[in-house]
Design a protein around this motif. Structure first.
Motif, short mmCIF file in Angstrom:
data_model
loop_
_atom_site.label_atom_id
_atom_site.label_comp_id
_atom_site.label_asym_id
_atom_site.label_seq_id
_atom_site.Cartn_x
_atom_site.Cartn_y
_atom_site.Cartn_z
N LEU A 106 0.83 -1.21 0.00
CA LEU A 106 0.00 0.00 0.00
C LEU A 106 0.86 1.26 0.00
CD1 LEU A 106 -2.78 -1.02 2.57
CD2 LEU A 106 -3.00 -0.88 0.08
N PHE A 107 1.95 1.23 0.76
CA PHE A 107 2.77 2.44 0.92
C PHE A 107 3.62 2.72 -0.32
CE2 PHE A 107 6.52 4.77 2.57
CZ PHE A 107 5.87 5.88 3.08
N PHE A 108 4.21 1.67 -0.89
CA PHE A 108 5.12 1.88 -2.01
C PHE A 108 4.47 1.63 -3.37
CE2 PHE A 108 8.00 0.76 1.53
CZ PHE A 108 8.82 1.88 1.50
N GLY A 109 3.32 0.98 -3.39
CA GLY A 109 2.66 0.69 -4.66
C GLY A 109 1.40 1.48 -4.91
N VAL A 110 0.49 1.47 -3.94
CA VAL A 110 -0.81 2.12 -4.11
C VAL A 110 -0.73 3.61 -3.79
CG1 VAL A 110 -3.23 2.13 -3.40
CG2 VAL A 110 -2.00 -0.04 -3.63
N PHE A 111 -0.05 3.95 -2.70
CA PHE A 111 -0.01 5.35 -2.26
C PHE A 111 0.55 6.30 -3.32
CE2 PHE A 111 2.52 8.76 -0.32
CZ PHE A 111 1.49 9.52 0.23
N PRO A 112 1.66 5.97 -4.02
CA PRO A 112 2.14 6.92 -5.04
C PRO A 112 1.11 7.22 -6.12
CG PRO A 112 3.81 5.28 -4.55
CD PRO A 112 2.57 4.84 -3.86
N VAL A 113 0.33 6.22 -6.52
CA VAL A 113 -0.69 6.44 -7.56
C VAL A 113 -1.78 7.35 -7.02
CG1 VAL A 113 -2.38 5.32 -9.06
CG2 VAL A 113 -0.18 4.21 -8.60
#
Length: 383
Positions: free
Chosen positions: A143-150
């Motif tokens: 979630l932090f490194f994959g979803v959050f940036p998007v």
């Protein structure tokens, strides 16, 4: 014959340590006055603090201006203000008046809720990731490194789902500092690991590419990398091809930090005993299994101070983006000095102290967390 043997049936009572080994006197003796040299340094440090701290406290708190709407509250009578002649104190009304600008830059006021929402999401995902006892670390990392940036990109830039588009040229202040730091840290660690493994690879092409990249990037200052990414790179692209200025800065900062991170990781890989590699080979593990399961976990644990030191340096180096016309926290503070409504002798120092304090909070937090992780991961550590 009488049996004189004795077997204790209960534990002996715990005795207190000697009086000289406990309390404040013992702590002072061990930490500050363990030797004549330590005592001399302690006395010198106390004298230095006594010389610097009282004037600073007087300037920053006791004699500072706390309320005001313009420069007259932070200027002396001779300068057209209300303060008595000879007054010298911090101008905190300047910071209060410019606080939102320091945080958001020129981001539209009506859209700043998006930045605040991104900040809340950032903290909500980062804090559980940093606390070892909280479970589901894998999901948290995704979630932090994959979803959050998007999600952050959609919210900050806009243009989708009815959100107004906000150009990155309007971004500034702490927002730019955190964006550059987050992207730089997130990219530099995995890319640095790949470059470190590539430099130790037995494949000549991979090793040569890694060495050339690392030594080339480390051989030039970050200002040069940012200048090349912002000014020179468009000259080598086809006509009409442009990149967002913030994107150029992100790429330059990430690549620069990756080269330094690679050398830090390589130092950890070289510190691993040869027996660990041979043991992994004897188990029939492949190269990536050996590195991912045996070598890298030990190497990364050894170089935690170096990794965090690189992160701290990266966080502070974000202020160099002013060379390409972007304004991070320090840049937006310095830009505010030109506002004639707050032009006083104390305004620049106050703004710089505020910016320095914000940088110190983040850097000190990273430093303390690295110490915590060192102690937690060091199985030989004893209190």
């Amino acid at each position: 014959m009488r049996d004189l043997s004795y077997v204790r049936t209960e534990m002996a009572a715990i005795e207190k340590p000697p009086r000289g080994e406990r309390g404040l006197p013992a702590w002072l003796r061990k930490n500050l006055f363990a030797s004549p040299w330590d005592a001399a340094l302690t006395v010198l440090g106390l004298l230095l603090v006594a010389f610097i701290l009282p004037p600073f406290l007087d300037w920053a708190f006791f004699n500072a201006a706390w309320i005001g709407t313009d420069r007259t509250f932070c200027a002396t009578v001779a300068q057209g203000g209300i303060q008595p002649d000879g007054w010298s104190g911090a101008c905190w009304p300047f910071v209060m008046a410019k606080f939102e600008q320091f945080m958001f830059g020129r981001y539209p006021v009506d859209e700043r809720w998006r930045v605040i929402l991104v900040g809340i999401l950032f903290v909500a995902l980062l804090v559980p990731l940093l606390i070892p006892r909280i479970p589901y670390k894998g999901l948290n990392a995704i979630l932090f490194f994959g979803v959050f940036p998007v999600v952050a990109f959609i919210l900050l830039v806009g243009g989708w789902f009815g959100l107004a588009h906000v150009e990155t040229a309007l971004w500034g202040g702490l927002l730019v500092t955190l964006v550059l730091s987050y992207v730089g840290i997130s990219v530099s660690l995995p890319l640095g690991i790949i470059l470190a493994l590539g430099r130790r690879s037995k494949l000549p092409v991979v090793k040569m590419f890694s060495v050339v990249f690392i030594e080339t990037v480390r051989g030039v200052p970050l200002v040069t990398v940012l200048f090349m990414a912002s000014v020179m790179l468009p000259l080598f692209l086809p006509p009409g091809t442009t990149f967002d200025k913030l994107m150029r800065a992100l790429i330059g900062v990430a690549l620069f930090a990756s080269a330094y991170m690679a050398e830090v990781i390589r130092g950890g890989l070289q510190a691993i005993p040869k027996g660990q590699y041979e043991g992994a080979d004897s188990l029939g593990l492949g190269y990536w299994q050996k590195m991912g399961l045996i070598v890298l976990p030990q190497a990364l644990k050894l170089v935690i101070p170096g990794i965090v030191n690189t992160f701290i340096g990266l966080f502070k180096d974000t202020s160099l983006v002013s060379i390409i016309g972007m304004f991070d926290l320090l840049g937006i503070v310095r830009q505010s000095f030109s506002d004639t409504a707050w032009a006083t002798a104390q305004t620049p120092m106050t703004g710089l102290v505020f910016a320095g304090f914000v940088f110190w909070i983040f850097c000190f937090g990273m430093s303390r967390y690295s110490i915590f992780m060192e102690r937690r991961l060091d199985t030989s550590y004893r209190r």
